[in-house]
Design an enzyme around this catalytic site. Structure first.
Site, PDB file in Angstrom:
ATOM      1  N   CYS A  64      53.882  53.610 -13.840  1.00  0.00           N
ATOM      2  CA  CYS A  64      54.344  55.029 -12.991  1.00  0.00           C
ATOM      3  C   CYS A  64      55.376  54.312 -11.906  1.00  0.00           C
ATOM      4  CB  CYS A  64      53.172  55.394 -12.415  1.00  0.00           C
ATOM      5  SG  CYS A  64      53.677  56.758 -11.165  1.00  0.00           S
ATOM      6  N   CYS A  83      54.790  55.751  -8.495  1.00  0.00           N
ATOM      7  CA  CYS A  83      53.526  54.966  -7.834  1.00  0.00           C
ATOM      8  C   CYS A  83      53.944  53.659  -7.201  1.00  0.00           C
ATOM      9  CB  CYS A  83      52.435  54.791  -9.080  1.00  0.00           C
ATOM     10  SG  CYS A  83      51.721  56.113  -9.876  1.00  0.00           S
TER      11      CYS A  83
END
Length: 113
Positions: free
Chosen positions: A38, A41
């Site tokens: 991600c 993230c």
């Protein structure tokens, strides 16, 4: 340099699926759920770490949502990055997003509960 080291110590990266235990044993807990794949993230994680160093009395935890499904289930994570705040063992706030305002909104709920 010392300040940076202290900030990094203030955030725990969960290695075992034991978030429930951590939430039960600490008054206030902030959690970032993420994953290695991600990008958002990874972008938001340094902001989360910085807030960990600035907020005493609140445990900051990073959870790999793919590797730790039991911990993910505590906040019913559906999107990443995802932030959850716990106070006195109860989920008090949750929000997906990669902006600082997302994190601080959840943090405010944890602080005020």
């Amino acid at each position: 340099m010392n300040q940076l080291k202290n900030q990094l110590k203030d955030m725990i990266e969960l290695q075992e699926d034991n978030l429930q235990e951590l939430v039960e044993n600490n008054d206030k807990v902030m959690v970032q759920y993420g994953a290695t794949w991600c990008g958002n993230c990874r972008i938001v994680k340094p902001k989360f770490k910085r807030l960990a160093g600035e907020n005493e009395g609140i445990k900051f935890v990073y959870v790999d949502a793919e590797k730790l499904p039991k911990s993910r289930g505590l906040a019913e994570v559906k999107n990443l990055p995802f932030f959850a705040g716990f106070s006195n063992g109860k989920l008090v706030a949750q929000q997906a997003g990669n902006k600082l305002e997302t994190i601080t909104g959840v943090l405010d709920e944890v602080t005020n509960n």
